[in-house]
Each structure stands twice: as structure tokens, then as C-alpha cells.
Motif scaffolding. Sequence first.
Motif, PDB file in Angstrom:
ATOM      1  N   HIS A  74       3.090 -19.621  30.105  1.00 24.09           N
ATOM      2  CA  HIS A  74       1.721 -19.711  30.580  1.00 24.09           C
ATOM      3  C   HIS A  74       1.658 -19.168  32.028  1.00 24.09           C
ATOM      4  O   HIS A  74       2.759 -18.597  32.461  1.00 24.09           O
ATOM      5  N   HIS A  75       0.576 -19.207  32.668  1.00 28.91           N
ATOM      6  CA  HIS A  75       0.395 -18.697  34.166  1.00 28.91           C
ATOM      7  C   HIS A  75       0.723 -17.298  34.313  1.00 28.91           C
ATOM      8  O   HIS A  75       1.440 -16.874  35.290  1.00 28.91           O
ATOM      9  N   SER A  76       0.444 -16.268  33.290  1.00 27.23           N
ATOM     10  CA  SER A  76       0.870 -14.971  33.358  1.00 27.23           C
ATOM     11  C   SER A  76       2.414 -14.846  33.891  1.00 27.23           C
ATOM     12  O   SER A  76       2.745 -13.867  34.680  1.00 27.23           O
ATOM     13  N   GLY A  77       3.233 -15.827  33.347  1.00 29.89           N
ATOM     14  CA  GLY A  77       4.972 -15.620  33.718  1.00 29.89           C
ATOM     15  C   GLY A  77       4.978 -15.992  35.019  1.00 29.89           C
ATOM     16  O   GLY A  77       6.137 -15.405  35.596  1.00 29.89           O
ATOM     17  N   SER A  78       4.295 -16.706  35.798  1.00 30.55           N
ATOM     18  CA  SER A  78       4.651 -17.034  37.335  1.00 30.55           C
ATOM     19  C   SER A  78       5.376 -18.066  37.401  1.00 30.55           C
ATOM     20  O   SER A  78       5.428 -18.581  38.645  1.00 30.55           O
ATOM     21  N   GLN A  79       5.786 -19.042  36.446  1.00 30.58           N
ATOM     22  CA  GLN A  79       6.136 -20.293  36.833  1.00 30.58           C
ATOM     23  C   GLN A  79       7.483 -20.397  35.961  1.00 30.58           C
ATOM     24  O   GLN A  79       7.520 -20.030  34.756  1.00 30.58           O
ATOM     25  N   LEU A  80       8.312 -21.418  36.501  1.00 31.97           N
ATOM     26  CA  LEU A  80       9.659 -21.795  36.202  1.00 31.97           C
ATOM     27  C   LEU A  80       9.921 -23.284  36.237  1.00 31.97           C
ATOM     28  O   LEU A  80       9.650 -23.462  37.266  1.00 31.97           O
ATOM     29  N   ALA A  81      10.602 -23.727  35.381  1.00 33.27           N
ATOM     30  CA  ALA A  81      10.951 -25.172  35.612  1.00 33.27           C
ATOM     31  C   ALA A  81      12.658 -25.024  35.494  1.00 33.27           C
ATOM     32  O   ALA A  81      13.300 -24.275  34.538  1.00 33.27           O
ATOM     33  N   THR A  82      13.250 -25.872  36.435  1.00 38.73           N
ATOM     34  CA  THR A  82      14.669 -25.950  36.220  1.00 38.73           C
ATOM     35  C   THR A  82      15.224 -27.364  36.477  1.00 38.73           C
ATOM     36  O   THR A  82      14.283 -28.233  36.835  1.00 38.73           O
ATOM     37  N   ALA A  83      16.341 -27.477  35.618  1.00 35.55           N
ATOM     38  CA  ALA A  83      17.065 -28.943  35.728  1.00 35.55           C
ATOM     39  C   ALA A  83      18.305 -28.751  36.720  1.00 35.55           C
ATOM     40  O   ALA A  83      19.209 -28.012  36.511  1.00 35.55           O
ATOM     41  N   ASN A  84      18.297 -29.840  37.540  1.00 35.82           N
ATOM     42  CA  ASN A  84      19.679 -29.956  38.341  1.00 35.82           C
ATOM     43  C   ASN A  84      20.100 -31.475  38.303  1.00 35.82           C
ATOM     44  O   ASN A  84      19.177 -32.262  38.712  1.00 35.82           O
ATOM     45  N   ASP A  85      21.068 -31.808  37.828  1.00 32.25           N
ATOM     46  CA  ASP A  85      21.517 -33.292  38.067  1.00 32.25           C
ATOM     47  C   ASP A  85      20.421 -34.141  37.115  1.00 32.25           C
ATOM     48  O   ASP A  85      20.312 -33.940  36.023  1.00 32.25           O
ATOM     49  N   THR A  86      19.828 -35.065  37.932  1.00 30.03           N
ATOM     50  CA  THR A  86      18.717 -35.826  37.091  1.00 30.03           C
ATOM     51  C   THR A  86      17.358 -35.268  37.455  1.00 30.03           C
ATOM     52  O   THR A  86      16.332 -35.991  36.895  1.00 30.03           O
ATOM     53  N   ALA A  87      17.161 -34.199  38.028  1.00 30.17           N
ATOM     54  CA  ALA A  87      15.959 -33.919  38.671  1.00 30.17           C
ATOM     55  C   ALA A  87      15.447 -32.347  37.848  1.00 30.17           C
ATOM     56  O   ALA A  87      16.073 -31.736  37.385  1.00 30.17           O
ATOM     57  N   ILE A  88      13.841 -32.536  37.824  1.00 24.50           N
ATOM     58  CA  ILE A  88      13.293 -31.336  37.046  1.00 24.50           C
ATOM     59  C   ILE A  88      12.476 -30.868  38.178  1.00 24.50           C
ATOM     60  O   ILE A  88      12.073 -31.504  38.763  1.00 24.50           O
ATOM     61  N   ARG A  89      12.603 -29.439  38.364  1.00 27.56           N
ATOM     62  CA  ARG A  89      11.615 -28.738  39.531  1.00 27.56           C
ATOM     63  C   ARG A  89      10.959 -27.730  39.114  1.00 27.56           C
ATOM     64  O   ARG A  89      11.470 -26.897  38.085  1.00 27.56           O
ATOM     65  N   GLY A  90       9.552 -27.407  39.478  1.00 26.07           N
ATOM     66  CA  GLY A  90       8.700 -26.168  39.061  1.00 26.07           C
ATOM     67  C   GLY A  90       8.942 -25.405  40.328  1.00 26.07           C
ATOM     68  O   GLY A  90       8.866 -25.808  41.368  1.00 26.07           O
ATOM     69  N   TRP A  91       8.756 -23.908  39.944  1.00 26.83           N
ATOM     70  CA  TRP A  91       9.115 -22.945  40.867  1.00 26.83           C
ATOM     71  C   TRP A  91       7.880 -22.009  40.646  1.00 26.83           C
ATOM     72  O   TRP A  91       7.554 -21.553  39.438  1.00 26.83           O
ATOM     73  N   ASP A  92       7.206 -21.424  41.680  1.00 30.68           N
ATOM     74  CA  ASP A  92       6.250 -20.293  41.372  1.00 30.68           C
ATOM     75  C   ASP A  92       6.977 -19.051  41.741  1.00 30.68           C
ATOM     76  O   ASP A  92       7.497 -18.981  42.967  1.00 30.68           O
ATOM     77  N   LEU A  93       7.143 -18.281  40.921  1.00 30.81           N
ATOM     78  CA  LEU A  93       7.889 -16.867  40.871  1.00 30.81           C
ATOM     79  C   LEU A  93       7.354 -15.887  41.866  1.00 30.81           C
ATOM     80  O   LEU A  93       7.914 -14.885  42.277  1.00 30.81           O
ATOM     81  N   ARG A  94       6.011 -16.112  42.362  1.00 33.34           N
ATOM     82  CA  ARG A  94       5.461 -15.186  43.152  1.00 33.34           C
ATOM     83  C   ARG A  94       5.771 -15.456  44.592  1.00 33.34           C
ATOM     84  O   ARG A  94       6.054 -14.551  45.518  1.00 33.34           O
ATOM     85  N   SER A  95       5.918 -16.708  45.022  1.00 31.50           N
ATOM     86  CA  SER A  95       6.233 -16.951  46.319  1.00 31.50           C
ATOM     87  C   SER A  95       7.716 -17.592  46.431  1.00 31.50           C
ATOM     88  O   SER A  95       8.129 -17.787  47.373  1.00 31.50           O
ATOM     89  N   MET A  96       8.239 -17.717  45.275  1.00 28.13           N
ATOM     90  CA  MET A  96       9.465 -18.110  45.116  1.00 28.13           C
ATOM     91  C   MET A  96       9.800 -19.531  46.008  1.00 28.13           C
ATOM     92  O   MET A  96      10.571 -19.859  46.562  1.00 28.13           O
ATOM     93  N   SER A  97       8.733 -20.605  45.646  1.00 33.42           N
ATOM     94  CA  SER A  97       8.712 -21.600  46.258  1.00 33.42           C
ATOM     95  C   SER A  97       8.575 -22.677  45.075  1.00 33.42           C
ATOM     96  O   SER A  97       8.152 -22.476  44.180  1.00 33.42           O
ATOM     97  N   GLN A  98       9.055 -24.055  45.738  1.00 36.81           N
ATOM     98  CA  GLN A  98       9.080 -25.016  44.603  1.00 36.81           C
ATOM     99  C   GLN A  98       7.631 -25.550  44.604  1.00 36.81           C
ATOM    100  O   GLN A  98       6.886 -25.945  45.637  1.00 36.81           O
ATOM    101  N   ILE A  99       7.195 -25.778  43.441  1.00 44.19           N
ATOM    102  CA  ILE A  99       5.701 -26.541  43.265  1.00 44.19           C
ATOM    103  C   ILE A  99       5.669 -28.044  42.922  1.00 44.19           C
ATOM    104  O   ILE A  99       4.662 -28.705  42.935  1.00 44.19           O
ATOM    105  N   TYR A 100       6.666 -28.417  42.257  1.00 41.34           N
ATOM    106  CA  TYR A 100       6.668 -29.929  41.841  1.00 41.34           C
ATOM    107  C   TYR A 100       8.239 -30.255  41.517  1.00 41.34           C
ATOM    108  O   TYR A 100       9.132 -29.433  41.445  1.00 41.34           O
TER     109      TYR A 100
END
Length: 387
Positions: free
Chosen positions: A195-221
Amino acid sequence: MEDDAPVIYGLEFQARALTAQTAETDAIRFLVGTQSLKFDNQIHIIDFDDENNLINKSVLLHDAGEIWQIGSSPADKAIVNTCYNKTSESRVCSCAALWRIPPEWESGNQECPEDSSHNPQSLELLCPLESAAHGPPACVLWEPMGDGKRVISLAENHVLVWDLQESSSKATISSSATLEGKGQLRFTAGKWSPHHSGSQLATANDTAIRGWDLRSMSQIYCMENAHGQLVRDLDFNPNRQYYLASCGDDCKVKFWDVRHLTEPIKSLEEHSHWVWSVRYNHSHDQLLLTASSDSRVILSNMVSISSEPFGQMVDEEALSDCEDNPMEDKGKEPLQDSIIASYEEHEDSVYAVEWSAADPWLFASLSYDGRLVINRVPRALKYRILL
């Protein structure tokens, strides 16, 4: 019912890497990568002949090392990526690369030489996806609806966006982000949102899930403790842009609305060991597959949080109205969630499960002993969804 019977294919080597060939939508095709320490590793191209319930295979050599993850270009069926381990000077190092399948194999017309498994051809190396500055890559993700020109690699604690040029023979890092924090930070999984025109990514590390905005390369959640133990896999609902599924070593599968992260909207606890893989059906988002090291694959009908919770297509706006005013639902009850089937054909840990890109009712699962099983959604349920 006869045609719901599973079809089983055995590789000689251990294996944990499986992908559906996404650019090929006419043939039902899966790619499997092996993990052999003694012999040259292989990629098996598995073509499933639906009418006759037969598997045709072609074998290609992957001499580079044992394959931990495999993916296929959404735009070019001849291009695949692998993340693999190789030994050099008695040290094991992790690498990633793009490869081309030789032309006589990519069409899947079964005119491949009969002896392909005895004298397999090698894959052609297109380009490595490694950067010495960023550590070993754990997985490579293709832009979901893309033209095959962008991939992301997750390397240690780095998100790297690569632009591919010259028919994928050259890759350059166009942007990157780094996960900051204490301790040994390392990504275990990621999913590029469709979704979002391919501008978002979700990642997992350890027990955490994070969302990233690929336009600004910043964490969004961020959900710090999404699971009680390591998060193994993530998948986005293909029809509802804020909905995400996750699974992990706490044996749970959880469903999130990334706008409200305090707690999951649903949780499944059907597996008795680590859950390695979670996959939404691309066409019918109430259908969800999970694979676990309890040797089982479970097909769930998560209809209450699907895009058709009341049995027919509902648009997002109407749905959010219902969510805001549950009393105004004109007496319509959401359909009940249920476990449709537990598939028990595996005898070892099931590390991967994937829906076919060509047939929405068909899926493959792979266990560590090299057993690939092709199964179908039960016919009765298929007709209930369609009619």
C-alpha cells in the motif's frame, strides 16, 4: 475429496527457502533453495500441473553456498535473489545476490533437458547485494507492485534501498536507515507494504515491530514488545492498508492495526512451537497460512478482520464507520473466525509457506528435511467464499 489431496515432492537436501514465482502468473511455479554443507547447493524450479496433479522439476546449481532466503522479481520471471552462507578461509560469511535463470528454464515449458538433475546448469550471477560497511544481509525484499527496479536488503541493523540498473546487473544503494539502540540490534524479518505507493516497510528485530517511511527513511511506528519472544515473520493484509500480521517464537500469530498499537486486534494460539511464516492470501484476505516448527501448516479463516467481514465486499469508509459506531451495523453480525484445516504432511519443522501467484486456492509449504507439499484450500470453503 480426491482433488484436495496433497502432492508431495522430496528434495535430497535440507531446505528452508521457498518463494512463489511472482512474475509468472500463468504457470503454478515455486522455487526452493537448498542447504547442503557437503554438496553444491541447488535451486529447484517446481512447476505444478494442476490438471494432472503432477510436479515437474528443473534443477539449477547455486554453487555460492547454502540458501537461507530466496525471492523472485515481480517483473521478470528470470531474476531471483538469494541470501546465502559461504565458507571462506574457514569462516562463514553471509551474502546476498541477484541471479538469472538460464532462458531454457525460465519458460517452464518442460522442454528442459531430461538430465537437468544429473547435469544441472548454474545460475548466472547478475550482481551482489552486499555492502561491507553494513554487515551481512538477512533478507532481500522486492518492491511488491514494482517494475523490478527496487529492492530492500536488511543487513544487521541497516535498511538499505537498492536501485537496480542495466537489467539488474548493477545495484547501487539509493538510501539507508539505521536502527539505533542498545545491545546487539539485528533485523530478523521485514515486509515491504503493498500500500501507500510502496513508501512503507515493516521490520522485526528481537520482540519489536517497526514501521518505516522509505521517503524520509525514518521510523513511523514501533511496538517494542509485539511478541513475548523473537518475531519471525510479518505480512500485510493485501486489501486493508493498516493491517499487519506477525508471528514468532511465543507460538502466537498476532494481527495489528498499525494506527492503534497498544494491543493486537486478534491473536491466534494454535501452534505448539515457534511460528516461522505467516502469509495472507493475495485475493481473499480472510485466508491466512501459518507454518511452524511443530511440523504443521494451519489455514485460518480470519473473516472478522478481513475486507469482507459481513460476507460481501465492504469499502474501507463504510468499515471505519462501523468501527466507530458498532451499534449502527443494522443487525449484521461479522462472520466467525475459524481454523479451517491443520495440514500434517510434514515430519520436520516447516520453515516456509507461500501462496501460488497464479492460483489463489493453492499453496506450498517446505520443511527442513526437504519435503515440499502442495495443498489446496478445501473446495467447500472455496465455493462458500466465491458464491
